[in-house]
Write a protein that holds these residues in place. Sequence first.
Motif, PDB file in Angstrom:
ATOM      1  N   SER A 164     -17.962  21.426  -5.170  1.00  0.00           N
ATOM      2  CA  SER A 164     -17.535  21.915  -3.854  1.00  0.00           C
ATOM      3  C   SER A 164     -16.743  20.849  -3.106  1.00  0.00           C
ATOM      4  O   SER A 164     -15.744  21.147  -2.449  1.00  0.00           O
ATOM      5  CB  SER A 164     -18.724  22.304  -2.978  1.00  0.00           C
ATOM      6  N   ILE A 165     -17.254  19.605  -3.198  1.00  0.00           N
ATOM      7  CA  ILE A 165     -16.559  18.509  -2.509  1.00  0.00           C
ATOM      8  C   ILE A 165     -15.186  18.297  -3.144  1.00  0.00           C
ATOM      9  O   ILE A 165     -14.177  18.141  -2.452  1.00  0.00           O
ATOM     10  CB  ILE A 165     -17.395  17.216  -2.560  1.00  0.00           C
ATOM     11  N   HIS A 166     -15.161  18.357  -4.451  1.00  0.00           N
ATOM     12  CA  HIS A 166     -13.904  18.172  -5.171  1.00  0.00           C
ATOM     13  C   HIS A 166     -12.884  19.224  -4.755  1.00  0.00           C
ATOM     14  O   HIS A 166     -11.698  18.939  -4.578  1.00  0.00           O
ATOM     15  CB  HIS A 166     -14.168  18.227  -6.679  1.00  0.00           C
ATOM     16  N   LYS A 167     -13.363  20.440  -4.545  1.00  0.00           N
ATOM     17  CA  LYS A 167     -12.462  21.530  -4.153  1.00  0.00           C
ATOM     18  C   LYS A 167     -11.788  21.229  -2.809  1.00  0.00           C
ATOM     19  O   LYS A 167     -10.589  21.455  -2.635  1.00  0.00           O
ATOM     20  CB  LYS A 167     -13.273  22.838  -4.054  1.00  0.00           C
ATOM     21  N   GLU A 168     -12.569  20.689  -1.875  1.00  0.00           N
ATOM     22  CA  GLU A 168     -12.008  20.335  -0.567  1.00  0.00           C
ATOM     23  C   GLU A 168     -10.993  19.201  -0.704  1.00  0.00           C
ATOM     24  O   GLU A 168      -9.972  19.173  -0.030  1.00  0.00           O
ATOM     25  CB  GLU A 168     -13.107  19.931   0.413  1.00  0.00           C
ATOM     26  N   MET A 169     -11.310  18.252  -1.596  1.00  0.00           N
ATOM     27  CA  MET A 169     -10.381  17.128  -1.822  1.00  0.00           C
ATOM     28  C   MET A 169      -9.062  17.642  -2.408  1.00  0.00           C
ATOM     29  O   MET A 169      -7.984  17.175  -2.054  1.00  0.00           O
ATOM     30  CB  MET A 169     -10.995  16.107  -2.806  1.00  0.00           C
TER      31      MET A 169
ATOM     32  N   VAL B 163     -21.301  15.399   1.718  1.00  0.00           N
ATOM     33  CA  VAL B 163     -21.668  14.051   1.262  1.00  0.00           C
ATOM     34  C   VAL B 163     -22.829  13.531   2.112  1.00  0.00           C
ATOM     35  O   VAL B 163     -23.814  13.003   1.598  1.00  0.00           O
ATOM     36  CB  VAL B 163     -20.456  13.086   1.360  1.00  0.00           C
ATOM     37  N   GLU B 164     -22.740  13.715   3.431  1.00  0.00           N
ATOM     38  CA  GLU B 164     -23.794  13.221   4.322  1.00  0.00           C
ATOM     39  C   GLU B 164     -25.127  13.903   4.054  1.00  0.00           C
ATOM     40  O   GLU B 164     -26.169  13.273   4.098  1.00  0.00           O
ATOM     41  CB  GLU B 164     -23.363  13.398   5.782  1.00  0.00           C
ATOM     42  N   ALA B 165     -25.053  15.182   3.742  1.00  0.00           N
ATOM     43  CA  ALA B 165     -26.293  15.909   3.454  1.00  0.00           C
ATOM     44  C   ALA B 165     -26.968  15.339   2.211  1.00  0.00           C
ATOM     45  O   ALA B 165     -28.204  15.241   2.141  1.00  0.00           O
ATOM     46  CB  ALA B 165     -25.998  17.401   3.275  1.00  0.00           C
ATOM     47  N   MET B 166     -26.159  14.913   1.246  1.00  0.00           N
ATOM     48  CA  MET B 166     -26.728  14.297   0.041  1.00  0.00           C
ATOM     49  C   MET B 166     -27.283  12.911   0.344  1.00  0.00           C
ATOM     50  O   MET B 166     -28.358  12.550  -0.115  1.00  0.00           O
ATOM     51  CB  MET B 166     -25.657  14.207  -1.055  1.00  0.00           C
ATOM     52  N   MET B 167     -26.502  12.152   1.156  1.00  0.00           N
ATOM     53  CA  MET B 167     -26.952  10.794   1.494  1.00  0.00           C
ATOM     54  C   MET B 167     -28.261  10.818   2.276  1.00  0.00           C
ATOM     55  O   MET B 167     -29.114   9.961   2.106  1.00  0.00           O
ATOM     56  CB  MET B 167     -25.876  10.070   2.318  1.00  0.00           C
ATOM     57  N   ASP B 168     -28.420  11.816   3.133  1.00  0.00           N
ATOM     58  CA  ASP B 168     -29.638  11.934   3.944  1.00  0.00           C
ATOM     59  C   ASP B 168     -30.797  12.525   3.153  1.00  0.00           C
ATOM     60  O   ASP B 168     -31.888  12.710   3.684  1.00  0.00           O
ATOM     61  CB  ASP B 168     -29.379  12.840   5.162  1.00  0.00           C
ATOM     62  N   GLY B 169     -30.542  12.878   1.910  1.00  0.00           N
ATOM     63  CA  GLY B 169     -31.591  13.471   1.084  1.00  0.00           C
ATOM     64  C   GLY B 169     -31.879  14.924   1.410  1.00  0.00           C
ATOM     65  O   GLY B 169     -32.886  15.482   0.972  1.00  0.00           O
TER      66      GLY B 169
ATOM     67  N   VAL C 107     -29.896  17.451   0.682  1.00  0.00           N
ATOM     68  CA  VAL C 107     -29.439  18.250  -0.452  1.00  0.00           C
ATOM     69  C   VAL C 107     -29.437  17.354  -1.684  1.00  0.00           C
ATOM     70  O   VAL C 107     -28.876  16.251  -1.632  1.00  0.00           O
ATOM     71  CB  VAL C 107     -27.997  18.771  -0.204  1.00  0.00           C
ATOM     72  N   PRO C 108     -30.108  17.763  -2.771  1.00  0.00           N
ATOM     73  CA  PRO C 108     -30.088  16.907  -3.959  1.00  0.00           C
ATOM     74  C   PRO C 108     -28.692  16.904  -4.594  1.00  0.00           C
ATOM     75  O   PRO C 108     -28.032  17.951  -4.614  1.00  0.00           O
ATOM     76  CB  PRO C 108     -31.109  17.569  -4.893  1.00  0.00           C
ATOM     77  N   PRO C 109     -28.261  15.734  -5.070  1.00  0.00           N
ATOM     78  CA  PRO C 109     -26.957  15.689  -5.728  1.00  0.00           C
ATOM     79  C   PRO C 109     -26.953  16.621  -6.936  1.00  0.00           C
ATOM     80  O   PRO C 109     -27.931  16.684  -7.660  1.00  0.00           O
ATOM     81  CB  PRO C 109     -26.842  14.224  -6.190  1.00  0.00           C
ATOM     82  N   SER C 110     -25.901  17.364  -7.076  1.00  0.00           N
ATOM     83  CA  SER C 110     -25.826  18.251  -8.234  1.00  0.00           C
ATOM     84  C   SER C 110     -24.367  18.443  -8.600  1.00  0.00           C
ATOM     85  O   SER C 110     -23.467  18.147  -7.802  1.00  0.00           O
ATOM     86  CB  SER C 110     -26.445  19.615  -7.905  1.00  0.00           C
ATOM     87  N   GLU C 111     -24.158  18.929  -9.785  1.00  0.00           N
ATOM     88  CA  GLU C 111     -22.788  19.157 -10.234  1.00  0.00           C
ATOM     89  C   GLU C 111     -22.088  20.166  -9.319  1.00  0.00           C
ATOM     90  O   GLU C 111     -20.913  20.050  -9.016  1.00  0.00           O
ATOM     91  CB  GLU C 111     -22.794  19.694 -11.664  1.00  0.00           C
ATOM     92  N   GLN C 112     -22.861  21.135  -8.874  1.00  0.00           N
ATOM     93  CA  GLN C 112     -22.296  22.184  -8.020  1.00  0.00           C
ATOM     94  C   GLN C 112     -21.829  21.610  -6.677  1.00  0.00           C
ATOM     95  O   GLN C 112     -20.760  21.946  -6.173  1.00  0.00           O
ATOM     96  CB  GLN C 112     -23.372  23.233  -7.796  1.00  0.00           C
ATOM     97  N   GLU C 113     -22.666  20.707  -6.121  1.00  0.00           N
ATOM     98  CA  GLU C 113     -22.278  20.045  -4.863  1.00  0.00           C
ATOM     99  C   GLU C 113     -20.996  19.255  -5.045  1.00  0.00           C
ATOM    100  O   GLU C 113     -20.088  19.309  -4.218  1.00  0.00           O
ATOM    101  CB  GLU C 113     -23.384  19.094  -4.402  1.00  0.00           C
ATOM    102  N   LEU C 114     -20.947  18.491  -6.148  1.00  0.00           N
ATOM    103  CA  LEU C 114     -19.749  17.683  -6.406  1.00  0.00           C
ATOM    104  C   LEU C 114     -18.525  18.570  -6.566  1.00  0.00           C
ATOM    105  O   LEU C 114     -17.445  18.249  -6.065  1.00  0.00           O
ATOM    106  CB  LEU C 114     -19.947  16.839  -7.669  1.00  0.00           C
TER     107      LEU C 114
END
Length: 257
Positions: free
Chosen positions: A74-79, A57-63, A65-72
């Motif tokens: 991965s985050i969802h998997k950890e959740m 999330v921080e990497a996306m907020m800092d710009g 890593v561009p937000p992408s479905e794939q990033e989401l």
Amino acid sequence: DLGERVQVKSDDEIGQLAKSFNSMAASLEQTEENRRAFYADIVHELRNPLTVARCRVEAMMDGMVPPSEQELASIHKEMLLLTRLITDLRDLSLASNGQLTLHKQETDLRTFLSRIVQEATILAQKKGISLSFSTGQIIPVLNIDQERINQVMHNLLSNAIRHTPNGGRIVVDIKEDKKHGVIVSVQDSGTGIPEEELESIFERFYRVDRSRSRKTGGTGLGLAIVKQLVELHGGKVWVESQLGQGSRFSFSLPLTS
Ligand code: ADP
């Protein structure tokens, strides 16, 4: 000794979880060493997925890593892993305090298990694993908590699928047994378990290969839960395994329960 306990400040999920830790710690053998190891394990297990998700999330907020479905995803998997850990810990703590009540109903085990195996087939097929269900016998109607036995089967089957390479084979069978009642087995053609580890794998957070297991998405609590739930039904669980050949997990359910 409240210094060793988690402070409970709220009654939401985290509050509930803190309570669970405390009652589980109390039920453990009260040695300082055990308690320390137990808390260290829980902290480690919870912090890992949280840190991975937070960094993404921080990497996306800092710009960076561009937000992408794939990033989401991965985050969802950890959740999801965090959620599973919390649910598993709560179940374990309830069970070890005798607070987990079974809601039993008469069940035709053969029909019941074949539906569960059917559902897992999709997962197995993704890895090219053949999953089959075999029983020639007529199995007596048993009094079980369907949701909990479903959980037992789910844990055993997902372990079997995770530890079996592509193209492998998993067989589920049930048979009646004079001594034990009914025995359900899940046999895989996977990695197997070293003999010296066989005794320990039903312990909380025990893993034969920590880093590898985490990558394959386990919580380290699956077999501890299997054991508790089967014992609550008055049954037993055991494993036979040969390194490189595969494993066979079995559990029994008594005829009169
Ligand atoms: P995990 O979430 O790590 O799978 P479990 O309690 O379900 O936790 O299992 C504990 C350990 O037992 C696993 O990490 C793995 O090393 C071993 N194990 C469980 N099932 C199997 C299997 N079918 N084949 C090989 N190893 C297994």
